[in-house]
Design a protein around this motif. Structure first.
Motif, PDB file in Angstrom:
ATOM      1  N   THR A   1       5.144   4.105  11.929  1.00  0.00           N
ATOM      2  CA  THR A   1       4.471   4.523  10.709  1.00  0.00           C
ATOM      3  C   THR A   1       3.845   5.884  10.975  1.00  0.00           C
ATOM      4  O   THR A   1       3.239   6.105  12.023  1.00  0.00           O
ATOM      5  CB  THR A   1       3.391   3.502  10.326  1.00  0.00           C
ATOM      6  N   THR A   2       3.988   6.805  10.031  1.00  0.00           N
ATOM      7  CA  THR A   2       3.530   8.179  10.234  1.00  0.00           C
ATOM      8  C   THR A   2       2.403   8.531   9.279  1.00  0.00           C
ATOM      9  O   THR A   2       2.486   8.258   8.084  1.00  0.00           O
ATOM     10  CB  THR A   2       4.701   9.165  10.014  1.00  0.00           C
TER      11      THR A   2
ATOM     12  N   SER B   1       0.346  11.920   7.922  1.00  0.00           N
ATOM     13  CA  SER B   1       0.481  13.377   7.881  1.00  0.00           C
ATOM     14  C   SER B   1      -0.376  13.948   6.764  1.00  0.00           C
ATOM     15  O   SER B   1      -0.866  13.223   5.903  1.00  0.00           O
ATOM     16  CB  SER B   1       1.944  13.777   7.672  1.00  0.00           C
TER      17      SER B   1
ATOM     18  N   LEU C   1      -1.062  11.363   3.815  1.00  0.00           N
ATOM     19  CA  LEU C   1       0.066  10.536   3.408  1.00  0.00           C
ATOM     20  C   LEU C   1       0.458   9.574   4.522  1.00  0.00           C
ATOM     21  O   LEU C   1       0.310   9.893   5.710  1.00  0.00           O
ATOM     22  CB  LEU C   1       1.273  11.416   3.064  1.00  0.00           C
ATOM     23  N   VAL C   2       0.992   8.429   4.141  1.00  0.00           N
ATOM     24  CA  VAL C   2       1.573   7.485   5.094  1.00  0.00           C
ATOM     25  C   VAL C   2       3.063   7.369   4.755  1.00  0.00           C
ATOM     26  O   VAL C   2       3.453   7.439   3.586  1.00  0.00           O
ATOM     27  CB  VAL C   2       0.872   6.105   5.037  1.00  0.00           C
ATOM     28  N   ALA C   3       3.886   7.244   5.801  1.00  0.00           N
ATOM     29  CA  ALA C   3       5.331   7.081   5.601  1.00  0.00           C
ATOM     30  C   ALA C   3       5.844   5.984   6.517  1.00  0.00           C
ATOM     31  O   ALA C   3       5.334   5.792   7.625  1.00  0.00           O
ATOM     32  CB  ALA C   3       6.054   8.403   5.884  1.00  0.00           C
ATOM     33  N   ASP C   4       6.857   5.276   6.046  1.00  0.00           N
ATOM     34  CA  ASP C   4       7.516   4.205   6.806  1.00  0.00           C
ATOM     35  C   ASP C   4       6.553   3.096   7.211  1.00  0.00           C
ATOM     36  O   ASP C   4       6.629   2.567   8.323  1.00  0.00           O
ATOM     37  CB  ASP C   4       8.215   4.765   8.058  1.00  0.00           C
TER      38      ASP C   4
ATOM     39  N   PHE D   1      -2.346   4.039  -2.236  1.00  0.00           N
ATOM     40  CA  PHE D   1      -1.306   3.300  -1.517  1.00  0.00           C
ATOM     41  C   PHE D   1      -1.642   1.818  -1.361  1.00  0.00           C
ATOM     42  O   PHE D   1      -0.849   0.960  -1.747  1.00  0.00           O
ATOM     43  CB  PHE D   1      -1.034   3.934  -0.152  1.00  0.00           C
TER      44      PHE D   1
ATOM     45  N   SER E   1       4.164  -1.959   1.931  1.00  0.00           N
ATOM     46  CA  SER E   1       5.213  -1.261   2.686  1.00  0.00           C
ATOM     47  C   SER E   1       5.672  -0.023   1.938  1.00  0.00           C
ATOM     48  O   SER E   1       5.584   0.038   0.714  1.00  0.00           O
ATOM     49  CB  SER E   1       6.410  -2.191   2.905  1.00  0.00           C
ATOM     50  N   GLY E   2       6.130   0.961   2.695  1.00  0.00           N
ATOM     51  CA  GLY E   2       6.697   2.164   2.095  1.00  0.00           C
ATOM     52  C   GLY E   2       5.919   3.415   2.419  1.00  0.00           C
ATOM     53  O   GLY E   2       5.322   3.539   3.489  1.00  0.00           O
ATOM     54  N   ASP E   3       5.941   4.352   1.469  1.00  0.00           N
ATOM     55  CA  ASP E   3       5.316   5.664   1.625  1.00  0.00           C
ATOM     56  C   ASP E   3       4.296   5.848   0.512  1.00  0.00           C
ATOM     57  O   ASP E   3       4.493   5.340  -0.593  1.00  0.00           O
ATOM     58  CB  ASP E   3       6.356   6.790   1.487  1.00  0.00           C
TER      59      ASP E   3
ATOM     60  N   SER F   1       2.392   3.846  15.531  1.00  0.00           N
ATOM     61  CA  SER F   1       2.187   4.965  14.609  1.00  0.00           C
ATOM     62  C   SER F   1       2.294   6.303  15.321  1.00  0.00           C
ATOM     63  O   SER F   1       2.106   6.400  16.526  1.00  0.00           O
ATOM     64  CB  SER F   1       0.818   4.859  13.930  1.00  0.00           C
TER      65      SER F   1
END
Length: 195
Positions: free
Chosen positions: A22-23, A25, A44-47, A75, A112-114, A149
């Protein structure tokens, strides 16, 4: 036998490969941040697989920018349940926003997701570039297990307020001179030679 060994090795390597992390940024701010501007920077969060709670700190250069507010992103609330958001503590002397955290309320799956986890507002103080970094990052799933992460730093570039171009200043000066000449032309003294 060698081909079978090779094939088994490749299958084992694929099964042992870690899931994508999980990223976190920073979304880039408007490209033209100028001294005196107040602007928003998003985290932002991704994956994210089953994100239930998070916490992190953010560091910035307090000589270039100052943090003003920290607001919850949408989110976690997109999961359809209530959240418990802590904006953290802003310290503009040290250049930190500490212990920003959010969690879903009650048991159930995570999200889950971005998406957008936090809105940060800053005020641009001086020309320069402020690096941005994360610290003390903890992401938890709905079993309260830590998610793998990564976090990507960022930067804010602040430019000086552009000064008017010299052509514009010349045009303003010329217009003022022309207007002054017209005013003087209307208020001329009578000519004594005329009878």
């Amino acid at each position: 036998m060698t081909k079978l060994t090779c094939l088994c090795g490749m299958v084992l390597a694929l099964l042992a490969a870690p899931a994508s992390a999980t990223t976190l940024s920073f979304a880039a701010p408007a490209p033209a941040v100028q001294v005196g501007d107040t602007f928003t920077l998003d985290v932002l969060v991704a994956d994210a697989p089953d994100l239930y709670a998070f916490q992190f700190d953010i560091a910035f250069d307090p000589a270039i920018v100052q943090a003003t507010t920290v607001l919850e992103g949408d989110f976690l609330s997109a999961g359809g349940r209530a959240t418990f958001f802590l904006p953290g503590t802003i310290d503009n002397s040290a250049g930190t926003v500490s212990f920003t955290a959010n969690t879903l309320a009650g048991p159930g799956p995570g999200v889950s997701g971005d998406g957008l986890v936090v809105h940060l507002s800053f005020h641009a103080l001086a020309v320069g570039q402020s690096s941005l970094s994360f610290g003390n990052v903890v992401l938890l799933d709905s079993a309260l297990m830590e998610l793998a992460s990564t976090h990507m730093g960022g930067a804010i570039s602040v430019a000086s307020v552009p000064e008017p171009a010299s052509v514009v200043l010349f045009g303003i000066g010329l217009a003022a001179l022309t207007a002054g000449a017209r005013r003087r032309g209307r208020h001329t003294l009578p000519n004594p030679d005329r009878t």
